[in-house]
Design an enzyme around this catalytic site. Structure first.
Site, PDB file in Angstrom:
ATOM      1  N   SER A 293       0.888  -1.241  -0.094  1.00  0.00           N
ATOM      2  CA  SER A 293      -0.003  -0.017   0.033  1.00  0.00           C
ATOM      3  C   SER A 293       0.787   1.256  -0.078  1.00  0.00           C
ATOM      4  O   SER A 293       0.425   2.001  -0.581  1.00  0.00           O
ATOM      5  CB  SER A 293      -0.839   0.127   1.421  1.00  0.00           C
ATOM      6  OG  SER A 293      -1.671  -1.111   1.216  1.00  0.00           O
ATOM      7  N   HIS A 344       0.254   5.132   4.013  1.00  0.00           N
ATOM      8  CA  HIS A 344      -0.288   5.376   3.185  1.00  0.00           C
ATOM      9  C   HIS A 344       0.288   6.950   2.755  1.00  0.00           C
ATOM     10  O   HIS A 344       0.703   7.058   1.976  1.00  0.00           O
ATOM     11  CB  HIS A 344      -1.889   5.503   3.425  1.00  0.00           C
ATOM     12  CG  HIS A 344      -2.589   3.850   3.114  1.00  0.00           C
ATOM     13  ND1 HIS A 344      -3.925   4.054   3.150  1.00  0.00           N
ATOM     14  CD2 HIS A 344      -1.922   2.877   3.016  1.00  0.00           C
ATOM     15  CE1 HIS A 344      -3.993   2.588   3.218  1.00  0.00           C
ATOM     16  NE2 HIS A 344      -2.915   1.684   2.938  1.00  0.00           N
TER      17      HIS A 344
END
Length: 516
Positions: A293, A344
């Site tokens: 991610s 993220h």
């Protein structure tokens, strides 16, 4: 032939002489949208070739144009977008009694014009005046009476020149968007799928101990020197859904970034973004984490940098979609606690910085690349330092309990015992006492196990599992009255939890057998 000549000549003036760019051409070539930007102010110009007899037809066209303008605004984001709507026809509608006024509701920055090739009515606009009202001062050469063949020849010439320039610009855009091929993206996807298959065979991708063994981000291990986990975690995924979503995102985002930046630059961007994601997770999240991610959000960062350099092309193609998807993903990360949003955001920043110092292909070296490289190195060092010094992120009682539970399930009794002892040294924890009791059950030390279950039930009265296990231990110790009392408490406290794993009938049968 004359309106067609006038139509393409008007477009020729804007595209060739004024050096503007076409945004869109309708399939029938009778409607062209052009963008204008000057001193930070943006305008959309629509030129439409029509043959309408009545104003009601223009009103109907207005609604269709409004829908198209909404699409254009997404390609030309601006606070105040001026819109010029230019109709070119042979004759005006018979009921056009005054100058054209098609202002829409809440559309103050809009002007409409009607140019007719074979009419000199006062209600019809002169092409030169229209150009001046739009802010262009290149002289307009009037179209004189010539043959239809000459009108056709001029129209073909203007259309050919406009088309040629548009094709050159589109080819330039394709060269920017399609510089390379996504070979490394496919290699990454293959590696991620293979690793997932191996992890599933070894113990399961949702098993914490298996993830740690294969290199997930685990703060205590990193603090002991296993820095390689910052990179190995990028290839691990927790469950099939996590794998599927990240693989899908990598296929599209990674493929787009590798095409724009080329393979070598993409490799640098991907791994620096992944490193930043792991560092941010190390600094701000104590849980075991894994996944691509952070690197994938780095691809978002790379696309944003592309938009920073080529803003018009970015919004003409993917811009609004990228921003909307990014906003949704970041919002989801803030709403759902299980999502490692630190990774993220770290990946997003890392991807943007990495893209800035590798820069886009065939753009030449920029003076800011070296400072940005130094900033990237300093930022990564600060993240690592903060994670190293932030003691609260090095230990997680909940995570330790989960790891101890998995050790017990694997019959690693001593490992579980050591972890639980360390937890209980720092604070009293009902769940830790409960698992500690299970440790001594496995060691067949029922007296000690009973003490730990009693402590767990004392700390957390609404703990049916502790009372249930305590009843079993009392049966082993032949303390049947206590076993009955513990069983009743287990039933009572389980009314709210409804834990189906607790088989009360089996314990009652065992109790009767032992009492006899």
């Amino acid at each position: 032939m004359k309106p067609n000549h006038l139509f393409w000549k008007f477009i020729f003036n804007l595209v060739i002489k004024e050096d503007l760019r076409i945004i869109d051409i309708s399939p029938d070539k009778k409607q062209v949208w052009i963008e204008k930007e000057e001193k930070g102010k943006k305008a959309a110009i629509r030129i439409a070739k029509i043959e309408y007899d009545w104003m009601k037809d223009l009103e109907r066209d207005k609604e269709q144009t409004k829908r198209m303008l909404s699409r254009v605004k997404k390609m030309m984001p601006a606070r105040n977008l001026t819109f010029y709507n230019v109709y070119i026809s042979t004759y005006p509608p018979v009921d056009l009694y005054t100058s054209l006024d098609l202002h829409w509701e809440n559309e103050e920055e809009m002007q409409s014009f009607f140019i007719a090739s074979d009419s000199a009515q006062p209600t019809v606009d002169d092409p030169g005046d229209v150009l001046r009202k739009m802010g262009f001062y290149t002289p307009w050469e009037q179209i004189y009476d010539i043959s239809d063949e000459d009108h056709q020849r001029y129209a073909r010439y203007y259309r050919k020149e406009v088309t040629r320039k548009q094709e050159q610009l589109e080819q330039k855009d394709r060269n920017l968007l399609l510089f390379g091929k996504p070979r490394f993206t496919y290699l990454l996807l293959t590696a991620i799928l293979l690793v997932f298959f191996v992890v599933e065979k070894a113990g399961g991708s949702t098993d914490i101990l298996t993830l740690i063994e294969f290199g997930a981000k685990y703060n205590p291990a990193i603090l002991e020197g296993e820095w390689w986990r910052f990179f190995s975690a990028m290839f691990l995924h927790i469950g099939f859904f996590h794998l599927f979503m990240n693989s899908l995102a990598l296929f599209y985002l990674g493929g787009a970034v590798e095409r724009m930046y080329g393979t070598l630059r993409f490799i640098i961007i991907y791994f620096i973004a992944g490193l930043f994601g792991s560092l941010a997770s190390f600094a701000f999240n104590e849980q075991v984490s894994a996944g691509a991610s952070g690197a994938i959000f780095g691809c978002f960062g790379a696309l944003l940098y592309f938009g920073f350099i080529h803003r018009k092309l970015f919004f003409r193609t993917m811009g609004m979609n990228v921003l909307v998807i990014l906003a949704i993903n970041l919002s989801f990360g803030f709403i759902v606690p299980a999502v490692d949003n630190g990774a993220h955001i770290g990946g997003l920043i890392g991807g943007f910085l990495a893209s800035a110092f590798v820069h886009l292909p065939k753009h030449g070296l920029k003076g800011r690349q070296v400072p940005i490289f130094l900033l990237t190195a300093v930022f990564s060092a600060v993240l690592f330092w903060y994670g190293y010094e932030n003691d609260s992120k090095a230990e997680s009682p909940l995570l330790d309990l989960q790891i101890a539970q998995e050790h017990l399930e694997r019959e690693n009794v001593d490992e579980a015992d050591n972890i639980l002892s360390q937890i209980l040294e720092n604070n009293e924890n009902a769940q830790a006492y409960f698992l500690k009791g299970n440790v001594f059950v496995k060691k067949s030390d029922y007296e000690t196990a009973a003490q730990y279950f009693e402590k767990a039930a004392e700390l957390e009265q609404d703990f049916p599992q502790a009372h249930y296990n305590l009843s079993l231990v009392y049966i082993e110790l032949s303390q049947y009255e206590k076993a009955e009392m513990a069983l009743e408490l287990a039933k009572k406290t389980n009314e709210s939890q409804e834990d189906e794993r607790l088989n009360f009938e089996k314990v009652e049968e065992l109790l009767k057998e032992r009492e006899q």
